[in-house]
Design an enzyme around this catalytic site. Structure first.
Site, PDB file in Angstrom:
ATOM      1  CD  GLU A  20      49.558  41.511  37.700  1.00  0.00           C
ATOM      2  OE1 GLU A  20      49.061  40.427  38.031  1.00  0.00           O
ATOM      3  OE2 GLU A  20      49.363  42.057  36.601  1.00  0.00           O
TER       4      GLU A  20
HETATM    5  C1  LIG Z   1      47.692  51.787  38.403  1.00  0.00           C
HETATM    6  C2  LIG Z   1      46.932  50.502  38.441  1.00  0.00           C
HETATM    7  C3  LIG Z   1      46.996  49.638  37.379  1.00  0.00           C
HETATM    8  C4  LIG Z   1      46.222  48.476  37.369  1.00  0.00           C
HETATM    9  N1  LIG Z   1      46.195  47.689  36.238  1.00  0.00           N
HETATM   10  C5  LIG Z   1      45.294  46.672  36.179  1.00  0.00           C
HETATM   11  C6  LIG Z   1      45.100  45.952  34.963  1.00  0.00           C
HETATM   12  O1  LIG Z   1      45.766  46.196  33.950  1.00  0.00           O
HETATM   13  N2  LIG Z   1      44.156  44.980  34.940  1.00  0.00           N
HETATM   14  C7  LIG Z   1      43.402  44.666  36.021  1.00  0.00           C
HETATM   15  O2  LIG Z   1      42.560  43.786  35.933  1.00  0.00           O
HETATM   16  N3  LIG Z   1      43.567  45.332  37.186  1.00  0.00           N
HETATM   17  C8  LIG Z   1      44.484  46.323  37.288  1.00  0.00           C
HETATM   18  N4  LIG Z   1      44.651  47.015  38.454  1.00  0.00           N
HETATM   19  C9  LIG Z   1      43.813  46.660  39.600  1.00  0.00           C
HETATM   20  C10 LIG Z   1      44.588  46.077  40.751  1.00  0.00           C
HETATM   21  O3  LIG Z   1      44.991  44.772  40.455  1.00  0.00           O
HETATM   22  C11 LIG Z   1      43.705  46.209  41.983  1.00  0.00           C
HETATM   23  O4  LIG Z   1      43.711  47.571  42.360  1.00  0.00           O
HETATM   24  C12 LIG Z   1      44.152  45.324  43.121  1.00  0.00           C
HETATM   25  O5  LIG Z   1      43.935  43.982  42.801  1.00  0.00           O
HETATM   26  C13 LIG Z   1      43.418  45.656  44.406  1.00  0.00           C
HETATM   27  O6  LIG Z   1      42.040  45.723  44.224  1.00  0.00           O
HETATM   28  P1  LIG Z   1      41.212  47.010  44.771  1.00  0.00           P
HETATM   29  O7  LIG Z   1      41.871  48.215  44.258  1.00  0.00           O
HETATM   30  O8  LIG Z   1      39.798  46.788  44.475  1.00  0.00           O
HETATM   31  O9  LIG Z   1      41.470  46.973  46.330  1.00  0.00           O
HETATM   32  P2  LIG Z   1      40.666  46.079  47.391  1.00  0.00           P
HETATM   33  O10 LIG Z   1      40.563  44.689  46.905  1.00  0.00           O
HETATM   34  O11 LIG Z   1      39.436  46.791  47.782  1.00  0.00           O
HETATM   35  O12 LIG Z   1      41.692  46.105  48.610  1.00  0.00           O
HETATM   36  C14 LIG Z   1      41.799  47.211  49.522  1.00  0.00           C
HETATM   37  C15 LIG Z   1      42.635  46.767  50.715  1.00  0.00           C
HETATM   38  O13 LIG Z   1      41.978  45.699  51.396  1.00  0.00           O
HETATM   39  C16 LIG Z   1      42.814  44.573  51.492  1.00  0.00           C
HETATM   40  N5  LIG Z   1      42.016  43.344  51.331  1.00  0.00           N
HETATM   41  C17 LIG Z   1      41.143  43.061  50.346  1.00  0.00           C
HETATM   42  N6  LIG Z   1      40.603  41.840  50.540  1.00  0.00           N
HETATM   43  C18 LIG Z   1      41.152  41.343  51.654  1.00  0.00           C
HETATM   44  C19 LIG Z   1      41.019  40.106  52.371  1.00  0.00           C
HETATM   45  N7  LIG Z   1      40.189  39.139  51.932  1.00  0.00           N
HETATM   46  N8  LIG Z   1      41.742  39.941  53.475  1.00  0.00           N
HETATM   47  C20 LIG Z   1      42.595  40.901  53.902  1.00  0.00           C
HETATM   48  N9  LIG Z   1      42.759  42.082  53.275  1.00  0.00           N
HETATM   49  C21 LIG Z   1      42.046  42.292  52.167  1.00  0.00           C
HETATM   50  C22 LIG Z   1      43.832  44.712  50.371  1.00  0.00           C
HETATM   51  O14 LIG Z   1      45.047  44.017  50.653  1.00  0.00           O
HETATM   52  C23 LIG Z   1      44.007  46.221  50.314  1.00  0.00           C
HETATM   53  O15 LIG Z   1      44.978  46.639  51.230  1.00  0.00           O
HETATM   54  C24 LIG Z   1      45.447  48.152  38.494  1.00  0.00           C
HETATM   55  C25 LIG Z   1      45.439  49.005  39.600  1.00  0.00           C
HETATM   56  C26 LIG Z   1      46.146  50.171  39.582  1.00  0.00           C
HETATM   57  C27 LIG Z   1      46.088  51.081  40.772  1.00  0.00           C
END
Ligand SMILES: Cc1cc2nc3c(=O)[nH]c(=O)nc-3n(C[C@H](O)[C@H](O)[C@H](O)COP(=O)(O)OP(=O)(O)OC[C@H]3O[C@@H](n4cnc5c(N)ncnc54)[C@H](O)[C@@H]3O)c2cc1C
Length: 598
Positions: A449
């Site tokens: 989220e």
């Molecule tokens: C168990 C679980 C359940 C989930 N359930 C759902 C669901 O039901 N539906 C759904 O749609 N998604 C779901 N998600 C996805 C979740 O919302 C994402 O994992 C989250 O938004 C982060 O995206 P990412 O994993 O691609 O990480 P990334 O976006 O790659 O982020 C990696 C790191 O980089 C940092 N970062 C990224 N962009 C920036 C920026 N511009 N500036 C500074 N820092 C940055 C982040 O803060 C983080 O620390 C779920 C994830 C998990 C693990």
């Protein structure tokens, strides 16, 4: 026996002695309710959570869902618990009477749902997602979509999901590539892959209602070109019966650190495994207008963010109560004043350092729960405002508190879980006790989220500056009102008010200083630190609110509130001073760090 899930005494204090939820019954929407109906549903939730959810929490963790390439298998206790939840009519708690809901205040609904999250986050994940989905459709969907999908969701026949993330688009939703092609009959065909989708596949219900973000070809680039679609697992016939299988399939399950009871899926849309209506492509129904999908989804995400904060709080709370119980029964060591090695050992709760760990937890979890309920009350005020001023005031405050209500509990109630393990010593590190699971489950909350970092950028880059700083002003106004009430009471409350006022004035001054030089990159570089300092000021304010409500009242419960509040002001609020100094200096250490130097 007292529950180790949550404290009903604390909930009653927060709801009735502080937030005056009974006062909400003067509003038309809640006129059919009373303290009796609120108490009745709170009792019911505690009972259902204790009887059906808590007993299989560990089982759910140890036996995560499996996928054999064809079907997902989930332990049967999950279905039994969800059936009990649906039969108790809990899915419709806060929904309108016209949808068969009970039209309870959102504040009461929040308190109710906390029981389930404390008892079993894995199983409660399914109704959590379903309620968010149904809420969005009620707000932005057509009557037809509501009749077809929302009513069965509130009956517990269908569950819902939210499908935003893709492998290459997590934090950056502008980069999603799932596409939705219009068809002549007004439907769309959806093609693409979604990653991380919670509750994305199971056979717990007759159908699954996916809410999917996708781009309609030819639309604007970036977030402005994102639309929202209902994509059911099975199509629904015009008489409401289950129809053909839609072209959305499970590619695999993710294997998680915690939260294992909720399936987490990779979903393929439109790969041609099924051919509804004789053609490949997942049939989707547009929600609202094209290209406005992200705005609609944000409606759900804002409520989901409050829900994630509540989840973190509930896990922190149950961990605290369990470590408190443990500390009262575990005997180890003697008082530093005892010179007699043959004297009996004392329960560890007698040691100041263990009391420190318990007080820290108490100040985090009770502060967080109060913040969650305060925000929920703002949602109620927004929905039932009697004037435009009331609505805009509640909205401005809720806007700025939402990233805090999501992130602060996710950080500090996770820390509470870590302290709960520490109180248990070596036993806390074993799977025989509950607290290690709570920690693993809670570790998700700063990630989904919107990560912690994304919440920091939202708070500093948008919420603190939007509408000429209107939200920040609303927060300053609310805080000053509390300080004035504390000053009027005098004594210790007035002293705490002085400390809070000084810190909050510095926070507001630093916010202005950070943007004054126009160096946006430097200002935003430490937005996570800003979020943390801001969060501590918010929770100090929420603690002062509670202490004013407890003023003049006697007994252990109120003395405990006062001591936990004192703890927060003495041990936690001062942590903001070096954070604010760093922010004011527009420190560039992180920005100037070179990739090659790591
Ligand atoms: C168990 C679980 C359940 C989930 N359930 C759902 C669901 O039901 N539906 C759904 O749609 N998604 C779901 N998600 C996805 C979740 O919302 C994402 O994992 C989250 O938004 C982060 O995206 P990412 O994993 O691609 O990480 P990334 O976006 O790659 O982020 C990696 C790191 O980089 C940092 N970062 C990224 N962009 C920036 C920026 N511009 N500036 C500074 N820092 C940055 C982040 O803060 C983080 O620390 C779920 C994830 C998990 C693990």
């Amino acid at each position: 026996m007292r529950s180790t899930l949550l404290s009903r005494r604390d909930l009653d204090f927060l709801l009735y002695e502080w937030l005056d939820v009974e006062g909400l019954t003067a509003r038309k929407r809640f006129a059919d309710h009373s303290r009796e109906t609120f108490d009745g549903v709170l009792d019911l939730c505690e009972q259902v959570a204790t009887k059906y959810f808590a007993p299989h929490n560990k089982l759910n963790d140890a036996n995560e869902p499996t996928f054999d390439g064809d079907r997902v298998t989930i332990i049967p206790e999950v279905a039994t618990a969800l059936d009990a939840f649906a039969k108790a009519d809990l899915l419709g708690m806060t929904f309108d009477n016209r949808f068969g809901g009970a039209q309870l205040p959102f504040t009461v609904g929040t308190a109710c749902f906390a029981w389930f999250q404390a008892a079993n986050v894995g199983t409660s994940g399914y109704p959590f997602l379903t309620l968010g989905n149904a809420n969005l459709l009620v707000e932005h969907g057509s009557e037809e979509l509501i009749d077809t999908y929302v009513r069965p969701m509130l009956d517990g026949r269908f569950f819902g999901t939210m499908c935003l993330s893709e492998t290459q688009a997590g934090s950056s939703l502008a980069d999603i590539v799932t596409r939705a092609e219009p068809r002549d009959d007004g439907t769309y065909r959806v093609f693409g892959n979604k990653m991380w989708i919670s509750g994305g596949d199971h056979e717990l219900t007759e159908n699954i209602v996916h809410l999917v973000l996708a781009k309609i070809p030819g639309g604007p680039a970036g977030t402005k070109g994102i639309s929202l679609f209902v994509v059911p697992r099975f199509l629904v016939n015009s008489d409401g019966s289950i129809g053909e299988r839609n072209d959305v399939v499970l590619a695999g399950l993710n294997h998680k650190m915690g939260f294992r009871g909720t399936t987490n899926t990779v979903l393929n849309f439109g790969e041609g495994r099924y051919t509804p209506g004789g053609a490949a492509g997942a049939v989707g129904h547009l929600v609202g207008e094209p290209h406005r999908g992200l705005a609609y989804m944000f409606h759900m995400m804002n409520e989901a963010r409050l829900g994630v904060g509540l989840c973190a709080t509930s896990l922190g709370y149950t961990g605290y109560l369990k470590s408190l119980e443990y500390a009262r029964s575990r005997e180890q060591g003697r008082s530093p004043l005892s010179k007699d090695p043959s004297a009996a050992q004392v329960p560890i709760i007698g040691h100041a350092d263990v009391k420190r760990m318990l007080l820290a937890q108490k100040s985090y979890v009770e502060g967080a729960l109060a913040l969650n309920l305060y925000c929920s009350r703002l949602v109620d005020l927004q929905h039932t405002a009697e004037s435009d001023d009331e609505r805009s005031g509640a909205t401005a405050l809720l806007d700025i508190l939402t990233p805090v209500a999501k992130s602060w509990p996710s950080q500090w109630c996770l820390e509470a879980n870590s302290l709960a393990i520490q109180v248990h010593g070596g036993y806390g590190y074993t799977r025989e006790y509950d607290v290690e699971q709570h920690y693993r489950d809670n570790r998700l909350n700063p990630i989904h989220e919107g990560t912690h970092g994304i919440q920091g950028m939202d708070l500093l880059g948008r919420k603190a500056v939007q509408n000429g700083g209107a939200s920040l002003l609303a927060f300053g106004g609310a805080l000053s009102g509390t300080v004035a009430a504390a000053t009027e009471r005098g004594g210790e409350l007035a002293e705490l008010g002085v400390a809070l006022q000084a810190t909050s004035q510095r926070l507001l001054a630093v916010t202005a200083e950070m943007f004054a030089g126009g160096d946006i990159e430097a200002a935003m570089a430490n937005s996570s630190i800003y979020l943390e300092a801001f969060g501590h000021v918010v929770v100090a304010w929420i603690w002062l609110e509670q202490l004013v409500a407890a003023d003049g009242k006697t007994g252990d419960f109120y003395d405990g509130k006062r001591q936990a509040g004192r703890y927060f002001y003495r041990y936690e609020l001062p942590k903001t001073a070096p954070q604010l100094d760093l922010l004011a200096s527009l420190d560039r250490t992180t920005l100037d760090m070179n990739d090659a130097w790591f």
